[in-house]
Design an enzyme around this catalytic site. Structure first.
Site, short mmCIF file in Angstrom:
data_model
loop_
_atom_site.label_atom_id
_atom_site.label_comp_id
_atom_site.label_asym_id
_atom_site.label_seq_id
_atom_site.Cartn_x
_atom_site.Cartn_y
_atom_site.Cartn_z
N SER A 3 0.64 -1.18 0.14
CA SER A 3 0.00 -0.01 0.08
C SER A 3 0.86 1.17 0.10
O SER A 3 0.35 2.36 0.18
CB SER A 3 -0.97 0.09 1.32
OG SER A 3 -0.02 0.01 2.49
N HIS A 24 -4.10 -4.54 -4.23
CA HIS A 24 -3.58 -4.77 -2.93
C HIS A 24 -4.10 -5.79 -1.90
O HIS A 24 -5.44 -5.70 -1.77
CB HIS A 24 -3.51 -3.30 -2.12
CG HIS A 24 -3.10 -3.53 -0.79
ND1 HIS A 24 -3.59 -2.90 0.42
CD2 HIS A 24 -1.66 -3.98 -0.24
CE1 HIS A 24 -2.55 -3.15 1.53
NE2 HIS A 24 -1.61 -3.90 0.99
N GLU A 36 -8.00 -4.56 -2.21
CA GLU A 36 -8.10 -2.92 -2.50
C GLU A 36 -7.53 -2.84 -4.06
O GLU A 36 -6.32 -3.17 -4.32
CB GLU A 36 -7.35 -2.21 -1.49
CG GLU A 36 -7.76 -1.90 -0.25
CD GLU A 36 -6.80 -0.97 0.69
OE1 GLU A 36 -7.47 -0.42 1.32
OE2 GLU A 36 -5.77 -1.22 0.78
#
Length: 271
Positions: A3, A24, A36
């Site tokens: 991230s 992610h 994500e």
């Protein structure tokens, strides 16, 4: 990807920026449902739709995030970790910090989580260079559950016990920083851990990193063990009242996001 990679920077180095986006995954990736999907400023709609469909096909719960440091989940985790550290520097027992979140419904607290992940992750590996509590613990071979000692001591069944050695390390750092020590109750601990997350979530919404508050809730419910019966951080904030969150942040001298302040003043909610 992690991230902390800038998807836009990666895209800028290619001739097809519309085909660059982030996926992610959360550790352990074979268990955790959250994914994500990070949309860059040049990511194409068709490419995004393809990855969203792929995510569902491989059994994930995808949430679209914009590009920022930490995306949605880890960005909101950061202020919580900062307060967890501040609390133990001010006199809170580190096990009380964990217990406050366990009682709220999390599967583990911040220091338990650090022990599980491994305190040596990102450590510079120089035992003579002690710049933080984590450095000091790693230099003593306290790397977490894998070495049977981190913030806690662990038995063969991974049952934890607070460590006198760790208490001494924390006390030494608090003294170096000149922090006056005081008793801190679990209500203050919870407010200082959770309310800054709501404020950060409001910034994430205001900046357009997340499209809606329910997406933030989905991230925390599926990737971080936020107790499901509360509905997620933003839903929980709506439930207890945004004015309560704002008042708590101000009481503890913590920043309040403009969107949170506006909604609280207007009697509005995120969802």
């Amino acid at each position: 990807n992690t991230s902390y990679l800038d998807v836009d920077e990666i895209a800028a180095a290619t001739s097809r920026p519309e085909s660059v986006l982030g996926m992610h995954f959360f550790s352990p990736a074979n268990v955790m449902k959250l994914l994500e999907v990070v949309r860059g400023k040049a990511t194409g709609n068709a490419q995004l739709a393809t990855v969203m469909a792929l995510s569902v096909k491989i059994g994930k719960v995808p949430v679209v995030s914009g590009v920022c440091h930490g995306f949605i989940g880890n960005r909101m985790l950061s202020p919580r970790q900062a307060q967890a550290h501040a609390l133990i520097m001010e006199g809170a027992n580190y096990w009380d910090v964990d217990e406050a979140l366990l009682e709220f419904g999390f599967p583990m607290g911040p220091w338990q989580m650090a022990d599980l992940a491994g305190l040596d992750i990102g450590w510079h590996r120089d035992p003579a260079r002690i710049e933080s509590v984590r450095d000091a613990l790693c230099a003593k071979g306290r790397w977490g559950q894998k070495t049977k000692k981190g913030f806690y001591d662990y038995d063969d069944n991974r049952q934890r016990t607070p460590s006198d050695e760790v208490k001494a390390v924390i006390a030494e750092f608090a003294a170096k920083e000149g922090k006056p020590q005081r008793a801190i109750d679990k209500d203050e601990i919870r407010e200082r851990l959770l309310f800054p997350m709501i404020s950060e979530g409001a910034l994430i919404l205001d900046e357009g990193i997340s499209q809606r508050a329910s997406d933030i809730d989905t991230v925390w419910l599926n990737g971080y063990g936020w107790p499901a019966w509360t509905g997620g951080p933003m839903f929980w904030a709506d439930h207890i009242g945004l004015a309560t969150v704002v008042a708590g942040l101000k009481k503890h001298g913590l920043p309040v996001a403009p969107l949170l302040e506006r909604k609280a003043a207007a009697g509005e909610t995120f969802n």
